[in-house]
Design a protein around this motif. Structure first.
Motif, short mmCIF file in Angstrom:
data_model
loop_
_atom_site.label_atom_id
_atom_site.label_comp_id
_atom_site.label_asym_id
_atom_site.label_seq_id
_atom_site.Cartn_x
_atom_site.Cartn_y
_atom_site.Cartn_z
N PHE A 18 59.02 39.27 124.19
CA PHE A 18 59.71 38.06 124.67
C PHE A 18 58.76 37.22 125.52
O PHE A 18 58.70 35.98 125.38
N TRP A 19 58.01 37.86 126.38
CA TRP A 19 57.10 37.18 127.29
C TRP A 19 56.02 36.41 126.50
O TRP A 19 55.73 35.26 126.79
N ASP A 20 55.48 37.07 125.49
CA ASP A 20 54.40 36.46 124.70
C ASP A 20 54.92 35.29 123.86
O ASP A 20 54.23 34.27 123.71
N ARG A 21 56.11 35.45 123.28
CA ARG A 21 56.65 34.40 122.41
C ARG A 21 57.06 33.17 123.19
O ARG A 21 57.20 32.08 122.62
N ASN A 22 57.25 33.30 124.50
CA ASN A 22 57.61 32.17 125.34
C ASN A 22 56.50 31.87 126.34
O ASN A 22 56.75 31.47 127.48
N GLY A 23 55.25 32.08 125.88
CA GLY A 23 54.10 31.95 126.76
C GLY A 23 53.36 30.65 126.62
O GLY A 23 53.96 29.57 126.53
N GLU A 24 52.04 30.75 126.53
CA GLU A 24 51.20 29.55 126.47
C GLU A 24 51.16 28.99 125.04
O GLU A 24 51.52 29.65 124.08
N ARG A 25 50.69 27.77 124.94
CA ARG A 25 50.63 27.12 123.63
C ARG A 25 49.65 27.87 122.72
O ARG A 25 48.65 28.42 123.19
N PRO A 26 49.93 27.93 121.42
CA PRO A 26 49.04 28.62 120.48
C PRO A 26 47.64 28.00 120.48
O PRO A 26 47.49 26.79 120.62
N LYS A 27 46.63 28.83 120.34
CA LYS A 27 45.27 28.34 120.29
C LYS A 27 45.07 27.42 119.09
O LYS A 27 45.52 27.72 117.99
N GLY A 28 44.39 26.32 119.33
CA GLY A 28 44.11 25.38 118.25
C GLY A 28 45.23 24.42 117.93
O GLY A 28 45.06 23.53 117.09
N TRP A 29 46.40 24.59 118.61
CA TRP A 29 47.51 23.67 118.32
C TRP A 29 47.22 22.32 118.95
O TRP A 29 46.79 22.21 120.09
N LYS A 30 47.46 21.25 118.18
CA LYS A 30 47.28 19.90 118.69
C LYS A 30 48.59 19.14 118.53
O LYS A 30 49.29 19.30 117.52
N PRO A 31 48.92 18.30 119.50
CA PRO A 31 50.19 17.57 119.42
C PRO A 31 50.20 16.59 118.27
O PRO A 31 49.18 15.97 117.94
N ASN A 32 51.36 16.46 117.64
CA ASN A 32 51.56 15.47 116.58
C ASN A 32 52.01 14.20 117.27
O ASN A 32 53.11 14.12 117.78
N THR A 33 51.17 13.19 117.33
CA THR A 33 51.49 12.03 118.13
C THR A 33 50.93 10.76 117.51
O THR A 33 50.02 10.79 116.71
#
Length: 308
Positions: free
Chosen positions: A273-288
């Protein structure tokens, strides 16, 4: 500060800048500086979702809840103290939006911790005391409309020109933890599916106040040292640590934590649970996007465009 006085930001750039600032005060100050200098400013509220609950409270105290409220990007969780005029104003605006917009907009609404269907008299005047909490949700069609024209009463929306929001002010920026329910083109998740994940993230943020690791929190909750948590032990432990959860929140949390359905929670389940609600995934970039501005260098962005 001198540099920021000569340039504008985009939400994507704010997303990248926030992790650079390690202290709470510096992160808040950075967003205060950027508040009136963000070009695609209808995504600013989504950037604020990256803050901890304590950081968000400090930012709200500095800028004010009315200044931070944006009816174009109203999809969020709200916790409003109706004894405070500015927070009561935000609550009244949300009710007015819900009256105009189709579908179920107020989800899991509670007044002083009790489930509530908003009474009709509140459409004219909210009470001047009490705490109201709710998730404000929208249909995908409403998200698309407000993104283009502002609220459904577009002629009354002050930041639209001839009923249309300026292209550079629009934003598709979304935070990473909405990625699984993100609707491309609106910057906000449609429907109410996002509420469960956001609720779990808020619960974890409360836990982070007492310990920065899953093992640390689990050890504090496991009062008898048995290596497992039953539902009553979880509830009592959270209360002991000063983390109050509504019964619905506790039910949601326990069902997620007890992933194998065994009736108890073990450390590896809590860690998951802690890991799945943790920091943003590596390499993820916002869609903007924000018109063509996101492709420009900051130094070349024109001085007009932010909100005053």
């Amino acid at each position: 500060r001198e540099w920021s006085n000569r340039n504008l930001f985009t939400c994507e750039q704010l997303d990248a800048l926030l992790p650079v600032f390690s202290s709470e005060e510096s992160r808040i100050q950075m967003l205060i500086i950027a508040f009136a200098r963000t070009l695609d400013w209808h995504g600013f509220g989504n950037v604020c979702l990256l803050l901890t609950q304590r950081e968000m409270k400090k930012l709200r105290d500095k800028l004010g809840p009315v200044a931070l409220f944006d009816e174009v990007s109203a999809v969020q969780y709200y916790e409003l103290d109706l004894s405070l005029p500015e927070q009561r104003f935000v609550g009244q605006e949300l009710i007015h939006l819900a009256m105009d917009e189709p579908g179920e907009n107020f989800v899991e609404t509670q007044y002083n911790g009790i489930d509530l269907s908003v009474p009709m008299p509140w459409s004219k005047l909210l009470p001047n005391k009490g705490l109201i909490t709710l998730y404000y949700c929208r249909a995908s069609s409403t998200i698309e409309h407000t993104r283009k024209q502002g609220c459904l009463r577009s002629k009354e929306y002050p930041f639209a020109t001839a009923g249309v929001i300026p292209e550079d002010h629009k934003s598709d920026y979304t935070v990473w933890f909405w990625k699984d329910v993100y609707c491309s083109g609106g910057g906000q998740p449609p429907g109410a599916e996002w509420c469960k994940g956001y609720r779990l993230r808020r619960i974890k943020q409360k836990m982070l106040i007492v310990s920065d690791s899953a093992e640390g929190v689990f050890g504090l909750l496991d009062s008898d040292g048995g290596g497992e948590l039953e539902r009553t032990e979880l509830a009592a432990g959270l209360f002991r640590l000063g983390i109050w959860l509504h019964p619905k929140e506790l039910t949601t949390l326990f069902s997620v934590l007890d992933s194998d359905g065994g009736g108890t929670i073990e450390l590896h389940e809590f860690q998951d649970f802690w890991d799945r609600n943790g920091e943003r995934p590596k390499g993820w970039k916002p869609n903007t996007r924000c018109g063509t501005a996101s492709a420009r260098r900051l130094s070349s962005v024109p001085q007009s465009g932010g909100r005053d």
